[in-house]
Scaffold this active site. Structure first.
Site, short mmCIF file in Angstrom:
data_model
loop_
_atom_site.label_atom_id
_atom_site.label_comp_id
_atom_site.label_asym_id
_atom_site.label_seq_id
_atom_site.Cartn_x
_atom_site.Cartn_y
_atom_site.Cartn_z
N ASP A 142 0.96 -1.06 0.01
CA ASP A 142 0.07 0.19 -0.13
C ASP A 142 0.88 1.34 -0.03
OD1 ASP A 142 1.10 -0.13 2.52
OD2 ASP A 142 -0.90 -0.03 3.61
N TYR A 166 12.33 3.20 -0.93
CA TYR A 166 11.49 1.77 -0.80
C TYR A 166 10.34 1.87 -1.73
CZ TYR A 166 8.53 -1.88 0.65
OH TYR A 166 7.82 -3.07 0.77
N LYS A 170 9.38 -0.05 -5.22
CA LYS A 170 8.01 -0.89 -5.54
C LYS A 170 7.10 -0.40 -6.44
CE LYS A 170 7.15 -4.18 -3.47
NZ LYS A 170 7.59 -5.68 -3.50
P1 NAD Z 1 11.72 -9.82 3.98
O1 NAD Z 1 12.88 -8.64 3.82
O2 NAD Z 1 11.35 -10.32 5.26
O3 NAD Z 1 12.12 -10.77 2.93
C1 NAD Z 1 12.93 -10.60 1.58
C2 NAD Z 1 13.35 -11.70 1.15
O4 NAD Z 1 13.85 -11.48 0.06
C3 NAD Z 1 14.47 -12.27 2.12
O5 NAD Z 1 14.44 -13.72 2.32
C4 NAD Z 1 15.76 -12.02 1.05
O6 NAD Z 1 17.00 -12.88 1.48
C5 NAD Z 1 15.16 -12.16 -0.25
N1 NAD Z 1 15.77 -11.17 -1.12
C6 NAD Z 1 16.34 -9.90 -1.14
N2 NAD Z 1 17.13 -9.82 -2.32
C7 NAD Z 1 17.01 -10.87 -3.12
C8 NAD Z 1 17.59 -11.11 -4.23
N3 NAD Z 1 18.15 -10.08 -5.13
N4 NAD Z 1 17.35 -12.01 -4.85
C9 NAD Z 1 16.78 -13.20 -4.35
N5 NAD Z 1 16.13 -13.04 -3.01
C10 NAD Z 1 16.19 -11.96 -2.50
O7 NAD Z 1 10.25 -8.98 3.26
P2 NAD Z 1 8.82 -9.41 3.80
O8 NAD Z 1 8.45 -8.48 4.76
O9 NAD Z 1 8.65 -10.84 3.69
O10 NAD Z 1 8.22 -8.65 2.07
C11 NAD Z 1 8.21 -9.62 1.13
C12 NAD Z 1 7.43 -8.69 0.13
O11 NAD Z 1 6.22 -8.31 0.41
C13 NAD Z 1 8.05 -7.69 -0.58
O12 NAD Z 1 8.09 -7.68 -1.86
C14 NAD Z 1 7.52 -6.45 0.27
O13 NAD Z 1 7.63 -5.35 -0.66
C15 NAD Z 1 6.04 -6.83 0.26
N6 NAD Z 1 5.21 -6.44 1.24
C16 NAD Z 1 5.67 -6.38 2.72
C17 NAD Z 1 4.69 -6.03 3.70
C18 NAD Z 1 5.29 -6.21 5.06
O14 NAD Z 1 4.44 -5.46 5.94
N7 NAD Z 1 6.31 -6.86 5.44
C19 NAD Z 1 3.61 -5.41 3.27
C20 NAD Z 1 3.23 -5.43 2.19
C21 NAD Z 1 4.10 -5.91 1.01
#
Ligand code: NAD
Ligand code: TYD
Length: 356
Positions: A142, A166, A170
């Site tokens: 969001d 960030y 996105k």
């Molecule tokens: P996170 O940071 O916990 O996990 C990210 C993962 O991506 C890690 O395991 C990391 O090793 C891997 N990664 C990073 N760079 C990489 C690369 N170049 N190649 C392969 N792997 C790679 O993130 P999260 O909180 O689990 O979020 C996951 C997704 O959901 C993201 O795209 C984020 O933008 C989206 N998102 C997160 C939230 C939230 O509240 N956490 C909310 C909405 C959307």
């Protein structure tokens, strides 16, 4: 859905999603987890399923074209769920470049490989025909919509207006996904979810950081006045929403995902302290994050009305269960908060000036 590529499956939401899919979706022959294992990736999150014959882990970078191409050739994916990203706003303020390469170029690399493998006539730029049943799902946020004032909600028609490096990365990735749908007819969806909480979240984000600090009687660093508002959703509800979009979502559509659960940061911090029996004197107001978005709120009417999804957790149950999970997994927390985390924490918070 038979052969699924999940990227970033060793992170917070990705690892919850892999568990969810292996438990809930019968139609999974093979699930490949491609993850670079950055500081945020942790294979411990998947220890209980590492011997599941339907699951395989590949350590690698989503920006590595040759690797991604090989994986498509070897495993013949029909579904891609793209989580891998640099995901922390505070880190993006200090080090924006890696957010742009991982989040934008990484997305394009995956889209290109999927297009090459799924298009019926890959050499014909005018053809828009794809194999039956293939789908690419971009997991977005969001935060691409920017910040709200006291009222209003983000709908799927709200213009993108990101404020942090960030969210800008996105939003850019979302635009690339949209362009691949418009230009090449690629079968895609984008989901935009609000703030997640739950098990396996890295303690750099608000809720696990505050639980961890409170447990150790450390200061709880609240940015600014602590009255910034987020909509909070339990990670399992996010996983069920993504599953719903994969199975019922209309190709080319964006779906907002949220829990109708707006809370001010301070309210959450106080709730954590109360549940842990710790004093509010641990709360320390520090200088605000630059460009800090004041309020997010998600209108989830589209996914609820059109696809029949709804969240199952109440915030009260979800946060209680999450705090208990962290209390029951102190080994997991201690292992990831030793080493590099200590340097991160010092750099991030020792320089954070107290609020004047
Ligand atoms: P996170 O940071 O916990 O996990 C990210 C993962 O991506 C890690 O395991 C990391 O090793 C891997 N990664 C990073 N760079 C990489 C690369 N170049 N190649 C392969 N792997 C790679 O993130 P999260 O909180 O689990 O979020 C996951 C997704 O959901 C993201 O795209 C984020 O933008 C989206 N998102 C997160 C939230 C939230 O509240 N956490 C909310 C909405 C959307
Ligand atoms: P965060 O978990 O980093 O998620 P996001 O910035 O993507 O919403 O932060 C959630 C809210 O909590 C946000 O308004 C910033 C605030 N916050 C603090 O006040 N102190 C902290 O130490 C952290 C990490 C976040």
């Amino acid at each position: 859905m038979k052969n699924i590529l999940v990227t970033g499956g060793a992170g917070f939401i990705g690892s919850n999603f892999i568990h969810y899919m292996l438990e809930q979706e019968e139609d999974v022959s093979l699930l490949i987890n491609l993850d670079l294992l950055t500081y945020a990736g942790n294979l411990e999150n998947l220890k209980d399923i590492e011997n599941d014959t339907r699951y395989r882990f590949i350590k690698g970078d989503i920006r590595d074209k040759a690797l991604v191409e090989n994986l498509f050739q070897q495993y013949d994916f029909d579904t891609v769920v793209h989580f891998a990203a640099e995901s922390h706003v505070d880190r993006s303020i200090v080090e924006p470049e890696i957010f742009l390469t991982t989040n934008i170029v990484g997305t394009q690399t995956l889209l290109d490989a999927a297009k090459r493998h799924w298009k019926l006539e890959p050499g014909n730029k005018y053809s828009r025909e794809y194999r039956q049943g293939v789908r690419y799902l971009q997991v977005s946020t969001d935060e691409v919509y920017g910040a709200l004032g006291k009222t209003g909600m983000f709908t799927e028609r709200t213009p993108l207006s990101p404020n942090s490096p960030y969210s800008a990365s996105k939003a850019s990735a979302d635009m690339v996904v949209r362009a691949y749908h418009e230009t090449y007819g690629m079968p895609v969806n984008i989901t935009r979810c609000s703030n997640n909480y739950g098990p396996y979240q890295f303690p750099e984000k608000l809720i696990p950081l505050m639980i961890h600090n409170a447990c150790h009687d450390l200061a709880l660093p609240v940015y600014g006045d602590g009255m910034q508002i987020r909509d909070w959703l339990h990670v399992k509800d996010h996983c069920s929403a993504i599953h719903t979009v994969l199975t019922k979502g209309k190709i080319g559509e964006v779906y907002n995902i949220g829990g109708n659960n707006e809370k001010a940061n301070l309210e959450i911090v106080r709730l954590i302290l109360a549940e842990l029996g710790k004093p509010e004197s641990l709360i320390t107001y520090v200088k605000d994050r630059p460009g800090h978005d004041r309020r997010y709120a998600i209108d989830n009417a589209k996914i609820t009305a059109q696809l029949g999804w709804k969240p199952l957790y109440t915030f009260e149950d979800g946060i209680h269960e999450t705090i208990q999970w962290y209390l029951g997994h102190t080994d997991w927390v201690e292992r990831i908060t030793s080493g590099d985390y200590q340097n991160y924490y010092r750099n991030m918070y020792d320089k954070a000036e107290p609020l004047a």
